[in-house]
Each structure stands twice: as C-alpha cells, then as structure tokens.
Design a protein around this motif. Structure first.
Motif, PDB file in Angstrom:
ATOM      1  N   GLU A 180      14.146 -19.357   6.992  1.00  0.00           N
ATOM      2  CA  GLU A 180      14.551 -17.972   6.741  1.00  0.00           C
ATOM      3  C   GLU A 180      15.930 -17.659   7.316  1.00  0.00           C
ATOM      4  OE1 GLU A 180      11.470 -15.580   8.362  1.00  0.00           O
ATOM      5  OE2 GLU A 180      10.026 -16.040   6.754  1.00  0.00           O
ATOM      6  N   ARG A 181      16.369 -18.461   8.272  1.00  0.00           N
ATOM      7  CA  ARG A 181      17.646 -18.220   8.947  1.00  0.00           C
ATOM      8  C   ARG A 181      18.744 -19.178   8.497  1.00  0.00           C
ATOM      9  NH1 ARG A 181      13.448 -16.387  11.308  1.00  0.00           N
ATOM     10  NH2 ARG A 181      13.528 -14.626  12.773  1.00  0.00           N
ATOM     11  N   ASP A 182      18.461 -19.992   7.475  1.00  0.00           N
ATOM     12  CA  ASP A 182      19.433 -20.989   7.029  1.00  0.00           C
ATOM     13  C   ASP A 182      20.751 -20.361   6.579  1.00  0.00           C
ATOM     14  OD1 ASP A 182      18.034 -23.264   7.582  1.00  0.00           O
ATOM     15  OD2 ASP A 182      17.290 -23.581   5.535  1.00  0.00           O
ATOM     16  N   ALA A 183      20.686 -19.191   5.970  1.00  0.00           N
ATOM     17  CA  ALA A 183      21.899 -18.560   5.440  1.00  0.00           C
ATOM     18  C   ALA A 183      22.605 -17.685   6.463  1.00  0.00           C
ATOM     19  CB  ALA A 183      21.551 -17.730   4.205  1.00  0.00           C
ATOM     20  N   TRP A 184      22.039 -17.551   7.646  1.00  0.00           N
ATOM     21  CA  TRP A 184      22.658 -16.717   8.672  1.00  0.00           C
ATOM     22  C   TRP A 184      23.897 -17.396   9.243  1.00  0.00           C
ATOM     23  CZ3 TRP A 184      18.567 -14.254  12.478  1.00  0.00           C
ATOM     24  CH2 TRP A 184      17.619 -13.528  11.724  1.00  0.00           C
ATOM     25  N   ALA A 185      24.878 -16.602   9.613  1.00  0.00           N
ATOM     26  CA  ALA A 185      25.993 -17.121  10.391  1.00  0.00           C
ATOM     27  C   ALA A 185      25.497 -17.502  11.778  1.00  0.00           C
ATOM     28  CB  ALA A 185      27.084 -16.062  10.507  1.00  0.00           C
ATOM     29  N   VAL A 186      26.174 -18.459  12.406  1.00  0.00           N
ATOM     30  CA  VAL A 186      25.784 -18.876  13.744  1.00  0.00           C
ATOM     31  C   VAL A 186      25.758 -17.687  14.701  1.00  0.00           C
ATOM     32  CG1 VAL A 186      26.530 -20.211  15.764  1.00  0.00           C
ATOM     33  CG2 VAL A 186      26.534 -21.274  13.501  1.00  0.00           C
ATOM     34  N   ALA A 187      26.723 -16.796  14.565  1.00  0.00           N
ATOM     35  CA  ALA A 187      26.780 -15.641  15.468  1.00  0.00           C
ATOM     36  C   ALA A 187      25.525 -14.791  15.357  1.00  0.00           C
ATOM     37  CB  ALA A 187      28.012 -14.793  15.158  1.00  0.00           C
ATOM     38  N   ARG A 188      24.979 -14.673  14.153  1.00  0.00           N
ATOM     39  CA  ARG A 188      23.756 -13.884  13.985  1.00  0.00           C
ATOM     40  C   ARG A 188      22.562 -14.583  14.623  1.00  0.00           C
ATOM     41  NH1 ARG A 188      21.012 -11.943   8.205  1.00  0.00           N
ATOM     42  NH2 ARG A 188      19.287 -10.751   9.149  1.00  0.00           N
ATOM     43  N   VAL A 189      22.505 -15.896  14.510  1.00  0.00           N
ATOM     44  CA  VAL A 189      21.445 -16.659  15.175  1.00  0.00           C
ATOM     45  C   VAL A 189      21.494 -16.426  16.681  1.00  0.00           C
ATOM     46  CG1 VAL A 189      20.577 -18.985  15.663  1.00  0.00           C
ATOM     47  CG2 VAL A 189      21.357 -18.408  13.360  1.00  0.00           C
ATOM     48  N   VAL A 190      22.701 -16.473  17.242  1.00  0.00           N
ATOM     49  CA  VAL A 190      22.857 -16.265  18.685  1.00  0.00           C
ATOM     50  C   VAL A 190      22.541 -14.816  19.051  1.00  0.00           C
ATOM     51  CG1 VAL A 190      24.479 -16.373  20.614  1.00  0.00           C
ATOM     52  CG2 VAL A 190      24.527 -18.150  18.845  1.00  0.00           C
ATOM     53  N   ASP A 191      22.912 -13.880  18.208  1.00  0.00           N
ATOM     54  CA  ASP A 191      22.599 -12.471  18.461  1.00  0.00           C
ATOM     55  C   ASP A 191      21.089 -12.261  18.586  1.00  0.00           C
ATOM     56  OD1 ASP A 191      25.241 -11.686  18.419  1.00  0.00           O
ATOM     57  OD2 ASP A 191      25.201 -10.953  16.345  1.00  0.00           O
ATOM     58  N   GLU A 192      20.342 -12.852  17.664  1.00  0.00           N
ATOM     59  CA  GLU A 192      18.884 -12.698  17.709  1.00  0.00           C
ATOM     60  C   GLU A 192      18.311 -13.308  18.979  1.00  0.00           C
ATOM     61  OE1 GLU A 192      15.131 -13.255  14.713  1.00  0.00           O
ATOM     62  OE2 GLU A 192      16.394 -15.023  15.025  1.00  0.00           O
ATOM     63  N   LEU A 193      18.829 -14.485  19.335  1.00  0.00           N
ATOM     64  CA  LEU A 193      18.359 -15.138  20.553  1.00  0.00           C
ATOM     65  C   LEU A 193      18.643 -14.283  21.776  1.00  0.00           C
ATOM     66  CD1 LEU A 193      17.204 -17.641  21.989  1.00  0.00           C
ATOM     67  CD2 LEU A 193      19.541 -18.549  22.046  1.00  0.00           C
ATOM     68  N   GLU A 194      19.848 -13.736  21.857  1.00  0.00           N
ATOM     69  CA  GLU A 194      20.212 -12.913  23.008  1.00  0.00           C
ATOM     70  C   GLU A 194      19.312 -11.678  23.098  1.00  0.00           C
ATOM     71  OE1 GLU A 194      24.191 -10.970  25.080  1.00  0.00           O
ATOM     72  OE2 GLU A 194      24.222 -11.425  22.938  1.00  0.00           O
ATOM     73  N   ARG A 195      19.080 -11.042  21.967  1.00  0.00           N
ATOM     74  CA  ARG A 195      18.190  -9.877  21.965  1.00  0.00           C
ATOM     75  C   ARG A 195      16.796 -10.261  22.458  1.00  0.00           C
ATOM     76  NH1 ARG A 195      14.554  -8.193  17.306  1.00  0.00           N
ATOM     77  NH2 ARG A 195      13.609  -6.258  18.026  1.00  0.00           N
ATOM     78  N   GLY A 196      16.276 -11.372  21.949  1.00  0.00           N
ATOM     79  CA  GLY A 196      14.941 -11.796  22.345  1.00  0.00           C
ATOM     80  C   GLY A 196      14.831 -12.109  23.821  1.00  0.00           C
TER      81      GLY A 196
END
Length: 224
Positions: free
Chosen positions: A84-100
């Motif tokens: 589901e996250r394959d199309a996300w930019a790396v920055a968005r992946v990191v944003d989600e991780l930081e929020r979590g």
C-alpha cells in the motif's frame, strides 16, 4: 549500565520511552539519506530498508488508530501494508514512522501489555536499518539498556526458556525467560548486542564469539 534482575512488574511507560528515544536518534538519520539508500537490502528476507520502514510505520499507525482486524501483523498483512505504501515518497514513509513513534506510546501503555512487544520490534528494526547501511549502534547504542529491560520482561511474561546471561557490557547478569523450569537455566556469556540478535532471530557476524549452553540459538528467538 545495569539492568534489574527482576522484571515481573510491568512498566507501562517503558515501551513509549523506547520508541520516542529511538525516534529522536533514527528519524534525523533517515531524513539526511538520499532516496537510493532506501533500496539497500536488509537482513529481513526480501525486504529493503524502505520495506522495513514502511512496515514499521504501518504497524504503529495500526496501533495509534486501533486497527486490529483478523490476521493483523501476520506475514500477509505485513506484505499488504508494504504494498500500500509502494507509491509513497520516502519522506512520506518517514513521516508516518515519526508520527507512530511519537503517538503509539500512550496507546501501548493503556493496552495492558499485549502491545509491548511492538516497541521492542520497532527498536530491533531500527537496528536492521543501521546494519544495512553499515552504521554503528545496530542492536545497541544509547537505548540498549531500556531495550534489554523490555526484552527481559517480555520473555518472562511469555514464559520462554529460562536463560542466565552474563553480559560483557553490563555490571549485573540478565535473567530472561520463565521464572522456573525443569532444571537450571540455560547460560549465555557474551556481549549484549549479540544476545539481542539471537533473541530477535538475527544472525551475528561470522567473527562473533559467545558461549551458549543448555539451549540452541533457535530457542532464544522471541519471534519464532
């Protein structure tokens, strides 16, 4: 550094403290790396650094949002979350991780212990990233003490094989696993990061030396 010998009493704030401290160390590191570095393979079969981080962020989002449908955290669920996250930019992946890593602690604390292992898993996966990038501190570093404390508690709650660990980098022995057993506990002598690797199913480097008696490496794997 010392770790208490008794871990029967749960510290509900410990998982959250581990997550936020690791967030403060890991996220700045992720922000400064070029996008191509996230394609590096990790010790997790078939997973790149990006896959590991997408998995970690997805798990924490599920915790924060209380999304625990049937089969969650299993291999198929993990694969779907990553896809589901394959199309996300790396920055968005990191944003989600930081929020979590910021918001999951209170939810884990209120869950009564059933989610404590997620915090340890996130910390171990941060070690996977460091190892993939050949950075110091994989499965160790400043949060090793809290991670070992949580590891000891989880193994006692889950009643795993009793283990007495004499660690090169701790002042006191660490006791893992069930409080009682049919015989004397297994014995480990070596460094703490190698013990973390064994307990999380990560293979130590080929030149690592340690002693393990009364148990196999596979029997120490908390995630088997």
């Amino acid at each position: 550094m010392t770790v208490a010998d008794t871990h029967d009493v749960r510290d509900p704030e410990l998982p959250g403290r581990l997550l936020t401290a690791e967030r403060d160390a890991l996220v700045p590191l992720l922000r400064e790396r070029p996008a191509e570095d996230f394609a590096a393979p990790t010790c997790c079969p078939g997973w790149t650094v990006r896959h590991v981080l997408a998995h970690c962020g997805a798990v924490l989002s599920r915790v924060v949002e209380s999304r625990f449908e049937e089969g969650v955290f299993g291999p198929e669920s993990n694969d779907r979350d990553i896809a589901e996250r394959d199309a996300w930019a790396v920055a968005r992946v990191v944003d989600e991780l930081e929020r979590g890593m910021t918001e999951a602690g209170p939810v884990i604390a209120e869950a009564g212990g059933v989610l404590d292992g997620i915090a340890l898993g996130e910390w171990v996966h941060a070690g996977d990233v460091r190892e993939a990038w050949e950075l110091p501190g994989a499965y160790g570093g400043a949060q090793l003490g809290p991670a070992l404390e949580l590891l000891a508690h989880l193994t006692r709650v889950r009643g795993t094989l009793p283990l007495h660990a004499d660690l090169d980098d701790l002042d006191e022995p660490l006791r893992l696993g069930a409080a009682t057993g049919d015989g004397p506990p297994a014995r480990y002598i070596g460094d703490a990061t190698t013990l973390v690797r064994l307990c999380s199913g990560r293979r130590p480097p080929a030149d690592t030396t340690y002693e393990l008696a009364g148990a196999t490496e596979a029997e120490l794997n908390l995630y088997a």
